[in-house]
Design a protein around this motif. Structure first.
Motif, PDB file in Angstrom:
ATOM      1  N   GLY A   1       0.815  -1.216   0.000  1.00  0.00           N
ATOM      2  CA  GLY A   1       0.000   0.000   0.000  1.00  0.00           C
ATOM      3  C   GLY A   1       0.847   1.264   0.000  1.00  0.00           C
ATOM      4  N   ILE A   2       2.057   1.133   0.481  1.00  0.00           N
ATOM      5  CA  ILE A   2       2.984   2.268   0.547  1.00  0.00           C
ATOM      6  C   ILE A   2       4.404   1.781   0.244  1.00  0.00           C
ATOM      7  N   ALA A   3       5.303   2.732   0.039  1.00  0.00           N
ATOM      8  CA  ALA A   3       6.728   2.397  -0.076  1.00  0.00           C
ATOM      9  C   ALA A   3       7.545   3.471   0.621  1.00  0.00           C
ATOM     10  N   THR A   4       8.338   3.068   1.575  1.00  0.00           N
ATOM     11  CA  THR A   4       9.278   3.980   2.232  1.00  0.00           C
ATOM     12  C   THR A   4      10.661   3.657   1.683  1.00  0.00           C
ATOM     13  N   ILE A   5      11.227   4.621   0.991  1.00  0.00           N
ATOM     14  CA  ILE A   5      12.502   4.415   0.305  1.00  0.00           C
ATOM     15  C   ILE A   5      13.562   5.305   0.939  1.00  0.00           C
ATOM     16  N   VAL A   6      14.705   4.725   1.209  1.00  0.00           N
ATOM     17  CA  VAL A   6      15.810   5.512   1.753  1.00  0.00           C
ATOM     18  C   VAL A   6      16.880   5.612   0.673  1.00  0.00           C
ATOM     19  N   VAL A   7      17.372   6.815   0.465  1.00  0.00           N
ATOM     20  CA  VAL A   7      18.411   6.976  -0.558  1.00  0.00           C
ATOM     21  C   VAL A   7      19.556   7.818  -0.002  1.00  0.00           C
ATOM     22  N   SER A   8      20.748   7.331  -0.212  1.00  0.00           N
ATOM     23  CA  SER A   8      21.926   8.086   0.198  1.00  0.00           C
ATOM     24  C   SER A   8      22.150   9.241  -0.771  1.00  0.00           C
ATOM     25  N   GLU A   9      22.620  10.371  -0.264  1.00  0.00           N
ATOM     26  CA  GLU A   9      22.880  11.539  -1.114  1.00  0.00           C
ATOM     27  C   GLU A   9      23.847  11.223  -2.250  1.00  0.00           C
ATOM     28  N   GLY A  10      24.635  10.170  -2.101  1.00  0.00           N
ATOM     29  CA  GLY A  10      25.659   9.856  -3.100  1.00  0.00           C
ATOM     30  C   GLY A  10      25.193   8.935  -4.217  1.00  0.00           C
ATOM     31  N   VAL A  11      23.930   8.535  -4.196  1.00  0.00           N
ATOM     32  CA  VAL A  11      23.423   7.612  -5.217  1.00  0.00           C
ATOM     33  C   VAL A  11      23.290   8.328  -6.570  1.00  0.00           C
ATOM     34  N   ALA A  12      23.643   7.628  -7.620  1.00  0.00           N
ATOM     35  CA  ALA A  12      23.462   8.165  -8.969  1.00  0.00           C
ATOM     36  C   ALA A  12      22.595   7.198  -9.766  1.00  0.00           C
ATOM     37  N   PHE A  13      21.821   7.744 -10.699  1.00  0.00           N
ATOM     38  CA  PHE A  13      21.120   6.867 -11.632  1.00  0.00           C
ATOM     39  C   PHE A  13      22.152   6.292 -12.589  1.00  0.00           C
ATOM     40  N   GLU A  14      21.919   5.074 -13.021  1.00  0.00           N
ATOM     41  CA  GLU A  14      22.840   4.399 -13.936  1.00  0.00           C
ATOM     42  C   GLU A  14      23.105   5.285 -15.149  1.00  0.00           C
TER      43      GLU A  14
ATOM     44  N   ARG B   1      34.621  22.173  -3.133  1.00  0.00           N
ATOM     45  CA  ARG B   1      34.092  20.900  -2.674  1.00  0.00           C
ATOM     46  C   ARG B   1      32.620  20.778  -3.064  1.00  0.00           C
ATOM     47  N   ALA B   2      32.295  19.631  -3.689  1.00  0.00           N
ATOM     48  CA  ALA B   2      30.909  19.406  -4.089  1.00  0.00           C
ATOM     49  C   ALA B   2      30.073  19.090  -2.865  1.00  0.00           C
ATOM     50  N   VAL B   3      28.943  19.751  -2.750  1.00  0.00           N
ATOM     51  CA  VAL B   3      27.986  19.412  -1.700  1.00  0.00           C
ATOM     52  C   VAL B   3      26.890  18.590  -2.375  1.00  0.00           C
ATOM     53  N   LEU B   4      26.797  17.316  -2.002  1.00  0.00           N
ATOM     54  CA  LEU B   4      25.809  16.438  -2.614  1.00  0.00           C
ATOM     55  C   LEU B   4      24.418  16.728  -2.056  1.00  0.00           C
ATOM     56  N   GLY B   5      23.413  16.326  -2.824  1.00  0.00           N
ATOM     57  CA  GLY B   5      22.041  16.503  -2.340  1.00  0.00           C
ATOM     58  C   GLY B   5      21.077  16.694  -3.479  1.00  0.00           C
ATOM     59  N   GLY B   6      19.924  16.065  -3.388  1.00  0.00           N
ATOM     60  CA  GLY B   6      18.894  16.289  -4.397  1.00  0.00           C
ATOM     61  C   GLY B   6      18.439  15.033  -5.126  1.00  0.00           C
ATOM     62  N   ILE B   7      19.117  13.899  -4.911  1.00  0.00           N
ATOM     63  CA  ILE B   7      18.716  12.680  -5.618  1.00  0.00           C
ATOM     64  C   ILE B   7      17.281  12.285  -5.243  1.00  0.00           C
ATOM     65  N   SER B   8      16.872  12.565  -3.997  1.00  0.00           N
ATOM     66  CA  SER B   8      15.508  12.198  -3.582  1.00  0.00           C
ATOM     67  C   SER B   8      14.464  12.989  -4.364  1.00  0.00           C
TER      68      SER B   8
END
Lengths: 401, 401
Positions: free
Chosen positions: A230-243, A256-263
């Protein structure tokens, strides 16, 4: 003892809730007859010669910070180039300071190593000792770094409770994507599953930088989770990239790169592909600063690691980092040892080992004692459905489509 | 007793960390000889006739949720139109349920009132009782609503610690804008100042929906704060609008606007006007779900308010909401009373009173006992600078030039 008469100590990189505890441990471990200088705002203070001599009263002030988050000397990020490193050595030399101690992560250990090399080439005797600190746990040559367990605790409890909230809101909102810190390593994101004890419980998926996420299978997988739960709780690290893509950067500051925004990108993808109501949120600065989420064991270890640095300093060790080495004995036991800074540097950023990725249960067995008594579960009687093994959905991302 | 033989109870609106405690309190307060039906997913369950009869075993399951956040019956948001209200009454009638109890906020109290009116016009006897719940504290006719104090506690500790982190990062990042929940009222945002005890401590500015923010003075004020302190920690309620503008909406779902995004707009404004490194973040769902931030007093009151509803039900009260009425006696004392739903409806959304806006110290005196023992301060010895009164910068926004 002459060599250690004047000592400079600093804090660098992103603060943690326990970095001040390490500083206090270090100060408590020092002998009486030293002159201690606090380096303000990380390496910047070395370069701009912003160092403050601690007297009895300012030491009292400093010691009040054992239970205060942030970095009381000032930390921050700073592009510490080769030229500036020479300037830093000259500033120490001008003050006749022959010992430099910094509390920090990978960047700090590399900086100390370079300071050593620069000093040697300038024929200036400089003893350097690094005290480990990082919420990302990406520091090599140590079982874990102080700061990580408290942040992991914050992440795990947040995700557990936010998932419960989403369960109640399923007629309004079906998917939540929770972004964690961690830079290029998945340690913090993985911690989100610590409290998952019941079938169907969140998090339903954890995405870590060690495995790129292929969009199409990702969308299908979320669809299936929502179909099942019925729901999905997804956790994503800031460092994840799409293939085929790259990490999402918030901005670049001081080189220095500040990561953030993949979510947010994942939210947009899922909204358009699945037509569900999706909310993305970032757990934010609380992960590294929430004093009230501090693991008492982490807090204690941070202090001890600092104290050990003072001991090694007195013994004349140099070019080393303090390392927490867990023993294989039953229960949780560890020794504090020294490891060469060079080894830390050569090993580089420490990713989640393959064995933890394939066997999440092993990872949680490793993690739980670091949080210790602070692991607060829902009431003991509470069981929503039958216990089960963690479904570690993210594994399926490795196989694209 | 016949009239109360069959009872339906539901939970509606955004969950809180203590809404289940109210449900358990209610169930614990019921006499033995009732048939209890749980309404699934808020009003939707009334309309779609999704109600579940609780037997001994499912009551045991329910009671395990006293310490679990979210809403175990399902909550959610639902456009409860007049036609659907009639359907809901017919569904209760078909089951011969003459008592309806809902735990919720303003929308829920209005819905109960409408259900009463609809039932009366259909000549169906329906007893209705509302149990207050909202993290926003915008419910009238009660001193405060269960759920608020825990959320206020989360906000106050988060802001205190995030400010300490920013202090350490000032050479990298100068401004943080922290967005809170609260809808159209400033109660939660104001709570951010609870731990501000030292001159220069954050938060340096609090923006509440009760006062529109004029862009130009806002920018100048932030500039001055950074000049004075090196940094600025700004708290903004999701309901704040720029003068002449409107509230920032994330989206509209089921006819209800979801607020969110003002902090991002403020970040962009400050970046472009001041050229500083600014980070905005939203404290997110943790505000209403973090079990580990729950105020023990809030948790206890939530339970008692539920139990009181069961008592009033037995006494035959109808069309009322339970109200927490604080007495003027020394110390923290309160009585639980009943107030007519109509009064709650007529008074409408409860904003921060002018007296709290002009005298923040009065507000914090009012707030602190609600959090009770959970107020965890930095170590008692810890004092960064001299104590001072809260600088409530936001007041200056009222005068737009």
């Amino acid at each position: 003892m002459n060599r250690m008469h004047k000592i400079a100590v600093g804090q660098a990189g992103g603060p943690t809730a326990v970095i001040n505890a390490s500083l206090v441990g270090f100060v408590d471990g020092l002998p009486e007859n030293v002159e201690l200088y606090g380096v303000m705002n990380g390496y910047q203070g070395l370069v701009l010669n912003e160092m403050e001599r601690f007297d009895r009263s300012s030491l009292e002030w400093l010691k009040q910070h054992r239970g205060v988050p942030g970095a009381c000397l000032g930390s921050g990020r700073y592009a510490f180039t080769s030229d500036l490193i020479v300037t830093a050595v000259l500033n120490l030399k001008a003050r006749d300071i022959h010992t430099l101690v910094f509390i920090g992560g990978n960047g700090t250990m590399a900086a100390l190593q370079k300071m050593s090399e620069a000093a040697a080439s300038m024929n200036y005797e400089l003893q350097t000792i690094g005290i480990p600190k990082t919420v990302d746990n990406d520091l090599s040559a140590t079982d874990h770094a102080p700061g990580y367990a408290s942040a992991a605790h914050f992440v795990s409890m947040s995700v557990r409770d936010i998932n419960k909230d989403l369960e109640a809101m399923r007629n309004f909102e079906q998917v939540r994507i929770i972004e964690t810190m961690g830079r290029n390593a998945g340690w913090l994101a993985m911690a989100a599953g610590l409290h998952k004890t019941c079938d169907g419980d969140g998090p339903h998926m954890i995405c870590i930088p060690e495995l790129a996420v292929a969009k199409e299978p990702f969308v299908r997988q979320v669809q299936n989770i929502v179909k099942d739960n019925g729901i999905a709780t997804i956790v994503v690290s800031e460092g994840v990239a799409f293939e085929g893509g790259s990490q999402v950067q918030r901005e670049v500051v001081n080189g220095r790169a500040v990561l953030g925004g993949i979510s947010t990108e994942m939210e947009q993808l899922l909204r358009s592909e699945l037509g569900l109501n999706v909310r993305s949120e970032n757990l934010g600065m609380n992960q590294r600063s929430a004093m009230w989420a501090v693991s008492s064991r982490d807090h204690q270890e941070a202090y001890e690691v600092g104290k050990q640095a003072a001991l090694y300093l007195e013994k004349g060790y140099s070019n080393v980092m303090i390392s927490i080495q867990r023993s294989d004995a039953i229960g949780y036991n560890y020794d504090l040892k020294s490891v060469p800074l060079e080894q830390v540097f050569i090993l580089g950023e420490r990713m989640l080992p393959e064995t933890f990725i394939s066997n999440p249960a092993d990872f949680y067995s490793w993690l739980e004692p670091l949080i210790g008594d602070q692991v607060r579960r829902y009431p003991p009687a509470w069981k929503r459905r039958k216990p089960h093994d963690l479904k570690y959905h993210k594994l399926e991302f490795g196989r694209s489509q």
